[in-house]
Scaffold this active site. Structure first.
Site, mmCIF file in Angstrom:
data_model
loop_
_atom_site.group_PDB
_atom_site.id
_atom_site.type_symbol
_atom_site.label_atom_id
_atom_site.label_comp_id
_atom_site.label_asym_id
_atom_site.label_seq_id
_atom_site.Cartn_x
_atom_site.Cartn_y
_atom_site.Cartn_z
ATOM 1 N N ARG A 1 18.752 2.729 12.662
ATOM 2 C CA ARG A 1 20.232 2.503 12.880
ATOM 3 C C ARG A 1 20.768 2.998 13.953
ATOM 4 O O ARG A 1 22.026 3.569 13.937
ATOM 5 C CB ARG A 1 20.868 2.999 11.603
ATOM 6 N N ASP B 1 26.652 -9.954 3.604
ATOM 7 C CA ASP B 1 28.064 -9.687 3.731
ATOM 8 C C ASP B 1 28.263 -10.022 5.268
ATOM 9 O O ASP B 1 29.640 -9.418 5.783
ATOM 10 C CB ASP B 1 28.399 -8.096 3.536
ATOM 11 N N GLN C 1 14.111 -3.107 -3.486
ATOM 12 C CA GLN C 1 14.745 -4.322 -3.153
ATOM 13 C C GLN C 1 14.496 -4.763 -1.681
ATOM 14 O O GLN C 1 14.490 -5.917 -1.567
ATOM 15 C CB GLN C 1 16.422 -3.980 -3.295
ATOM 16 N N ARG C 2 14.232 -3.899 -0.982
ATOM 17 C CA ARG C 2 13.907 -4.389 0.666
ATOM 18 C C ARG C 2 12.494 -4.581 0.846
ATOM 19 O O ARG C 2 12.462 -5.132 1.985
ATOM 20 C CB ARG C 2 14.437 -3.199 1.552
ATOM 21 N N GLU D 1 25.935 -0.383 -5.883
ATOM 22 C CA GLU D 1 26.375 1.219 -5.414
ATOM 23 C C GLU D 1 27.564 1.425 -4.714
ATOM 24 O O GLU D 1 27.934 2.836 -4.812
ATOM 25 C CB GLU D 1 24.977 1.445 -4.347
ATOM 26 N N GLY E 1 19.113 -1.824 8.255
ATOM 27 C CA GLY E 1 18.224 -1.793 7.257
ATOM 28 C C GLY E 1 17.108 -3.072 7.052
ATOM 29 O O GLY E 1 17.893 -3.965 7.635
ATOM 30 N N ASP F 1 25.853 -6.177 10.566
ATOM 31 C CA ASP F 1 27.072 -6.252 11.209
ATOM 32 C C ASP F 1 27.060 -5.100 12.421
ATOM 33 O O ASP F 1 27.671 -4.987 13.452
ATOM 34 C CB ASP F 1 28.341 -5.598 10.558
ATOM 35 N N ARG G 1 19.460 0.513 -26.781
ATOM 36 C CA ARG G 1 19.857 1.104 -25.722
ATOM 37 C C ARG G 1 20.813 0.560 -25.141
ATOM 38 O O ARG G 1 20.838 -0.863 -24.875
ATOM 39 C CB ARG G 1 19.156 1.976 -24.931
ATOM 40 N N MET H 1 21.876 -2.281 -4.611
ATOM 41 C CA MET H 1 22.337 -1.978 -3.397
ATOM 42 C C MET H 1 23.336 -3.188 -2.940
ATOM 43 O O MET H 1 23.786 -3.685 -4.128
ATOM 44 C CB MET H 1 21.228 -1.968 -2.259
ATOM 45 N N GLY H 2 23.873 -2.939 -1.820
ATOM 46 C CA GLY H 2 24.834 -4.016 -1.237
ATOM 47 C C GLY H 2 25.953 -3.614 -0.528
ATOM 48 O O GLY H 2 26.749 -4.068 -0.143
ATOM 49 N N ARG H 3 25.993 -2.128 -0.507
ATOM 50 C CA ARG H 3 27.010 -1.410 0.249
ATOM 51 C C ARG H 3 28.428 -1.800 -0.161
ATOM 52 O O ARG H 3 28.637 -1.669 -1.352
ATOM 53 C CB ARG H 3 26.905 -1.887 1.849
ATOM 54 N N HIS I 1 15.413 1.212 -2.492
ATOM 55 C CA HIS I 1 14.604 0.408 -1.428
ATOM 56 C C HIS I 1 13.521 -0.640 -2.151
ATOM 57 O O HIS I 1 12.966 -1.208 -0.943
ATOM 58 C CB HIS I 1 14.251 1.364 -0.363
ATOM 59 N N ARG J 1 20.729 4.801 -20.671
ATOM 60 C CA ARG J 1 19.992 5.038 -19.611
ATOM 61 C C ARG J 1 19.965 4.353 -18.196
ATOM 62 O O ARG J 1 21.089 3.482 -18.432
ATOM 63 C CB ARG J 1 18.368 4.743 -19.554
ATOM 64 N N THR K 1 20.702 -9.382 6.516
ATOM 65 C CA THR K 1 21.143 -8.230 5.667
ATOM 66 C C THR K 1 20.703 -8.573 4.250
ATOM 67 O O THR K 1 21.418 -10.120 3.719
ATOM 68 C CB THR K 1 22.424 -7.878 5.674
ATOM 69 N N ASP L 1 22.593 -7.463 2.056
ATOM 70 C CA ASP L 1 23.950 -7.284 1.503
ATOM 71 C C ASP L 1 24.654 -8.503 1.504
ATOM 72 O O ASP L 1 25.508 -8.949 0.552
ATOM 73 C CB ASP L 1 24.601 -6.490 2.060
HETATM 74 O O1 F6P Z 1 22.738 -2.820 4.473
HETATM 75 C C1 F6P Z 1 21.560 -2.666 3.731
HETATM 76 C C2 F6P Z 1 21.272 -1.400 2.905
HETATM 77 O O2 F6P Z 1 20.192 -1.790 1.864
HETATM 78 C C3 F6P Z 1 22.409 -1.455 1.807
HETATM 79 O O3 F6P Z 1 22.350 -2.166 0.789
HETATM 80 C C4 F6P Z 1 22.296 0.207 1.410
HETATM 81 O O4 F6P Z 1 23.306 0.931 1.265
HETATM 82 C C5 F6P Z 1 21.671 0.604 2.727
HETATM 83 O O5 F6P Z 1 21.255 -0.498 3.581
HETATM 84 C C6 F6P Z 1 20.762 1.783 2.768
HETATM 85 O O6 F6P Z 1 20.454 2.109 3.812
HETATM 86 P P1 F6P Z 1 19.264 3.309 4.391
HETATM 87 O O7 F6P Z 1 17.942 2.143 4.463
HETATM 88 O O8 F6P Z 1 19.455 3.669 5.533
HETATM 89 O O9 F6P Z 1 18.918 4.351 3.334
#
Ligand code: F6P
Length: 340
Positions: free
Chosen positions: A71, A128, A272-273, A220, A10, A102, A161, A168-170, A270, A264, A124, A126
């Site tokens: 990937r 991690d 975040q990325r 997540e 990712g 990883d 509310r 995210m973060g796996r 994404h 809500r 990453t 994440d």
């Molecule tokens: O490993 C980074 C990450 O952004 C995770 O936090 C998330 O679960 C995953 O990638 C999402 O993957 P993709 O971009 O394949 O949807």
């Protein structure tokens, strides 16, 4: 020497600064660099582009990766593994710099075991990867999540509310932890802790009682137990695509049903990325990219550049892959100090 570089897994902010650092550090020592496109897929299928110092101008502040990512697992099939080794031979590469999390680093270790001259760089959002204090991408991505939580605070307050923000973060809770801490959430749910519904509901009720609204951050990767709608789609490394489980939506449903408080949810996914890397990630990516070149120049193949305290150093890839770095009890203790 001739260097190769790839970005796998990712994407996250900091990849472009890392590529730039590899190219410029190698060039400064008199060496050229070849870019492989779309992660390990580019090595398997021989998809390349030259990377001259002029090609990396301006990359220090750019999100994404100019090399593309995927990937692809290059060692999933023996036929692919053979193609990887052939490509590296064909280009007469002296060193390959693999930038990734990883999965990408595990493939780098496998390449090293098969005689490839490879050095890793951890990335990453994440955070991690084992063996390094931080991975670049994490600070930039989490800053986006904190910004989102602050926006949700405004609207949650206006409408009295509860709102759940799914991040995210796996299977590591670093993004949720930092978002909850830095954004002042009333409850933060991370995969490292079992899901306790009655504790969550109590926190939401307490926050609404105290000031009229509640903010919940959920990773997540949390396990809400058996439920409907789990799609179970997987990537090439066998990881479930967690966003499809929609834990934020499910939590909001449960909170509203049990408390009667209008609730809500928001999944920023994404978002975040993307975007420009923040200061910390620019500097870390630059240091690690440059150090990976130094490790290769010193013949230290099979290592990965990592951050330990203030120092950038190299450790064996075998010590960095296979296990995730997860949130520690001390962090959880701090986090829960601020629960509602
Ligand atoms: O490993 C980074 C990450 O952004 C995770 O936090 C998330 O679960 C995953 O990638 C999402 O993957 P993709 O971009 O394949 O949807």
């Amino acid at each position: 020497m001739k260097f190769g570089v790839l970005t796998g897994g990712g994407d996250c902010p900091g990849l472009n600064p890392a590529i730039r650092a590899v190219v410029l550090r190698a060039a400064r020592a008199g060496h050229e660099t070849l870019g492989f496109l779309d992660g390990w897929k580019g090595v398997r299928d021989d998809l390349t582009r030259p990377l001259l110092p002029t090609d990396v101008t301006g990359l220090i502040g750019r999100g994404g990766t100019v090399l593309g990512s995927s990937r692809t697992n290059p060692f999933g099939r023996e036929a692919d593994a053979a193609k990887v080794l052939e490509t590296l031979d064909r280009h007469r590469l002296d060193a390959l710099i693999a930038i990734g999390g990883d999965d990408t680093l595990s493939a780098a270790l496998e390449l090293h075991r098969r005689g490839g001259r490879v050095v890793g760089v951890p990335k990453t959002m994440d955070n991690d990867v084992t063996g390094t204090d931080w991975t670049f991408g994490f600070h930039s991505a989490t800053a986006v999540a904190v910004d989102a939580l602050e926006r949700l605070r405004d609207t949650a307050g206006s409408h009295h509310r509860a709102i759940v923000l799914e991040v995210m973060g796996r299977h590591a809770g670093w993004v949720a932890l930092a978002t909850g801490l830095a954004g002042g959430a009333d409850a933060t749910l991370v995969p490292e802790e079992g899901y306790d519904e009655s504790a969550l509901l109590a926190r939401v009720r307490a926050a609404v009682h105290a000031r009229g609204y509640a903010l919940v951050v959920a990773s997540e990767g949390i396990d809400l137990g058996p439920r409907r709608g789990s799609a179970g789609a997987k990537d090439e490394f066998g990881h479930e695509l967690l966003r499809e489980r929609q834990v934020g939506v499910e939590l909001a449903r449960r909170i509203e049903e049990s408390t009667g408080i209008e609730t809500r949810s928001a999944q920023i996914g994404h978002i975040q990325r993307g975007g420009a890397p923040e200061l910390f990630d620019r500097i870390l990516a630059t240091r690690l990219g440059a150090h990976a070149v130094d490790l290769a120049l010193a013949g230290r193949f099979g290592e990965v550049a990592v951050l330990r305290g203030e120092v950038v150093t190299g450790i064996p890839l075998a010590d960095a892959v296979g296990t995730s770095k997860v949130v520690t009890p001390a962090w959880l203790d701090l986090l829960h100090t601020f629960d509602a």
